[in-house]
Write an enzyme that holds these catalytic residues in place. Structure first.
Site, PDB file in Angstrom:
ATOM      1  N   ASN A  95       0.846  -1.194   0.000  1.00 32.23           N
ATOM      2  CA  ASN A  95       0.000   0.000   0.000  1.00 32.23           C
ATOM      3  C   ASN A  95       0.877   1.238   0.000  1.00 32.23           C
ATOM      4  OD1 ASN A  95      -2.531   1.680   0.811  1.00 32.23           O
ATOM      5  ND2 ASN A  95      -1.041   2.165   2.413  1.00 32.23           N
ATOM      6  N   GLU A  96       0.537   2.197  -0.833  1.00 28.62           N
ATOM      7  CA  GLU A  96       1.276   3.463  -0.883  1.00 28.62           C
ATOM      8  C   GLU A  96       2.784   3.214  -0.754  1.00 28.62           C
ATOM      9  OE1 GLU A  96      -0.427   6.609   1.532  1.00 28.62           O
ATOM     10  OE2 GLU A  96      -2.241   6.606   0.310  1.00 28.62           O
ATOM     11  N   TYR A 140      -7.181  12.019  -2.206  1.00 24.58           N
ATOM     12  CA  TYR A 140      -7.994  12.604  -1.140  1.00 24.58           C
ATOM     13  C   TYR A 140      -8.304  14.061  -1.466  1.00 24.58           C
ATOM     14  CZ  TYR A 140      -7.226   8.630   1.989  1.00 24.58           C
ATOM     15  OH  TYR A 140      -7.229   7.376   2.566  1.00 24.58           O
ATOM     16  N   GLU A 174      -8.529   4.328  -2.261  1.00 25.01           N
ATOM     17  CA  GLU A 174      -8.679   5.279  -1.146  1.00 25.01           C
ATOM     18  C   GLU A 174      -9.105   6.610  -1.733  1.00 25.01           C
ATOM     19  OE1 GLU A 174      -5.557   5.620   1.803  1.00 25.01           O
ATOM     20  OE2 GLU A 174      -5.166   3.456   1.707  1.00 25.01           O
ATOM     21  N   GLN A 181     -12.809   6.430   5.252  1.00 29.25           N
ATOM     22  CA  GLN A 181     -12.971   5.031   5.597  1.00 29.25           C
ATOM     23  C   GLN A 181     -14.362   4.813   6.188  1.00 29.25           C
ATOM     24  OE1 GLN A 181      -9.772   3.434   7.951  1.00 29.25           O
ATOM     25  NE2 GLN A 181      -8.166   4.370   6.687  1.00 29.25           N
TER      26      GLN A 181
END
Ligand code: AHR
Length: 505
Positions: A185-186, A254, A311, A360
């Site tokens: 992840n990331e 985001y 995300e 989330q």
């Protein structure tokens, strides 16, 4: 006399800026259109703050009220255990009797103690209860290829191998058949600060040992993807990783209220300036997805590799008097409008975007559910997922929108966005969003015949209205009467700051 009344109202309209606003939509057909994957409506649960402990899981039990609420919105998949946490998670810490599970430190999220009482069995039990598919992110940052390979065998093998027998001993005789598998992840950030070239090499190494077991569906190996507009990451991944090895490539974006890191701006105490800038930032999703998809098209014109926006959401400042590492924020009408606009982008790009995960689900960042002790609040964003679940697995109806601008302080964004699909029962669903907080907009759509209409609306008195504990919800869908069809034209009087879901049959 009559003339003077007309001109007076015209002058008043000019003075208040209340001239009639019009938008038009042209619907295409489904002939070459993709299916809107239900997995675009996915959720995300990380070991972070009060997402798992004191969220999904309380007093050693999975909360049934949360499960019921998530079943209602047809959650198709749940991503776990992170996030950044995934690259420090060792799966063996979370299996077997709880009394023998070790306590670790959650170093990314506040250095709190992680007692591992929620582990593999509990997560998959949660997914089974919700009726959704698990999406597990494996550990590349601090794990080994062997650790990852063993976890998959433990989960999915129906053989008599030691790992499959261990799963049986731990209470699950049948293989779990996990299919969505994240390889890190990331990896450009909390997952190991890697360059895309270095990660591409690691992906190939780890993925090589991630097996599909007999009787289980193909393991969908997902490469850790770019941060927002880092197009080079996508370029390098697509160039270096064979499309047969990579089912999908992820992307994280985001919405930051000011467009700048670190996240700032209250989730509920804001005026039109922060509302407008948040919308500007959220609408960038269209450009970001389009540009990553265009790079993928170069290397994979047949669109075999999925883009997973695994995300996304609005990340504001944490609520006062909460642990800042827990990322707890309220959720207002603004966030619902962002969610609907973002899901419209994903629907319209469903030729490439096949999975997305709101960050989330419970008590963290852009949540659909907030909890306080044993109370639960369904946020405005929850209701967007409820209104838009009708698009899951429906055929996309591509659309072209001509929208008036919403102007604030000399800057403009498009006021109206939308998406449409045709479901297996022959119903057309159109989701429309009006981001202008001050003006109603009349939307017209040419439709065939004279269908019957059902419509719902999500709006509220203020852009920052929200649902709070112990109070009746301020933001909740209601029946909408402002849509009508005449002579093959659907007219929707789309109120300011609203989401309207129209069903035509
Ligand atoms: O969702 C919170 C964090 O945001 C995740 O752990 C990480 O992947 C991202 O930076």
């Amino acid at each position: 006399m009559r003339k003077s009344i007309l001109s007076a109202s015209f002058v008043l309209a000019l003075m208040t800026g209340a001239t009639a606003q019009q938008a038009t939509i042209q619907l295409g057909d489904t002939l070459h259109a993709p299916v809107v994957s239900r997995h675009i409506y996915g959720q995300f649960a990380e070991h972070l703050g009060r997402s798992i402990y004191d969220g999904f899981y309380r007093n050693g039990q999975i909360r049934t009220d949360i499960v019921e609420a998530l079943k209602e919105i047809k959650v198709p998949n749940l991503r776990w255990p992170g996030g950044c946490f995934a690259d420090e998670y060792h799966w063996r810490d979370g299996i077997g009797p709880k009394t023998s599970r070790p306590v670790r430190l959650n170093t990314t999220w506040g250095m709190v103690e992680e007692n591992n009482s929620f582990g593999t069995f509990e997560f998959l039990d949660l997914c089974e209860r919700i009726g959704c598919e698990p999406y597990i992110a494996g550990n590349v940052g601090t794990g080994t290829p062997q650790e990852m390979a063993n976890w998959i065998e433990y989960l999915n093998s129906d053989s008599h191998s030691a790992l499959a027998e261990e799963r049986r001993k731990n209470g699950h005789p049948a293989p779990y058949k996990v299919s969505f598998w994240g390889v890190g992840n990331e990896s450009w950030g909390c997952g190991g600060e890697m360059t895309p070239e270095y990660y591409a090499g690691l992906f190939k190494q780890y993925a090589n040992f991630c097996e599909t077991y007999p009787g289980s569906p193909r393991l969908k190996k997902i490469a850790s993807g770019a941060n927002s507009d880092d197009y080079n990451w996508t370029e390098v991944a697509m160039k270096n990783i064979n499309t047969s090895q990579m089912w999908g490539l992820s992307l994280h974006y985001y919405t930051l209220v000011t467009g700048k890191w670190p996240p700032s701006g209250s989730a509920t105490k804001f005026g039109e300036d922060e509302y407008f800038s948040a919308m500007q930032q959220a609408l960038k999703m269209e450009e970001i997805v389009s540009k990553h998809a265009a790079i993928m098209d170069k290397y994979d014109p047949q669109k075999k590799v999925a883009l997973l926006v695994d995300e996304w959401g609005i990340w504001a400042a944490p609520e006062p008097n909460t642990n800042p590492a827990f990322l707890y924020q309220q959720n207002s009408l603004r966030d619902a409008l962002i969610a609907a606009s973002t899901l419209n982008v994903f629907n319209n790009h469903s030729d490439r975007v096949r999975v997305a995960n709101l960050a989330q689900t419970v008590n963290v960042i852009h949540s659909v559910i907030l909890t306080k002790d044993d109370q639960m609040v369904l946020t405005p964003t929850y209701y967007v997922f409820d209104l838009m679940k009708v698009h899951q697995d429906a055929k996309l109806l591509p659309l072209t929108i001509t929208s008036p601008d919403y102007t604030f302080n000399g800057q403009t964004i498009k006021a109206v966005n939308g998406s449409a699909s045709l479901d297996s029962l022959g119903k057309t669903h159109i989701t429309l969003v009006n981001l202008d907080p001050n003006k109603e907009i009349t939307v017209t759509v040419a439709v065939s015949a004279s269908p019957t209409i059902l419509a719902s609306i999500l709006t509220a008195p203020k852009i920052n209205s929200f649902n709070d504990f112990g109070k009746a919800p301020e933001v909740k869908p209601t029946v909408f009467k402002g849509a009508s069809v005449k002579k093959g034209v659907l007219t929707v009087k789309l109120p300011a700051k609203s989401v309207v879901a129209v069903e035509l049959k």
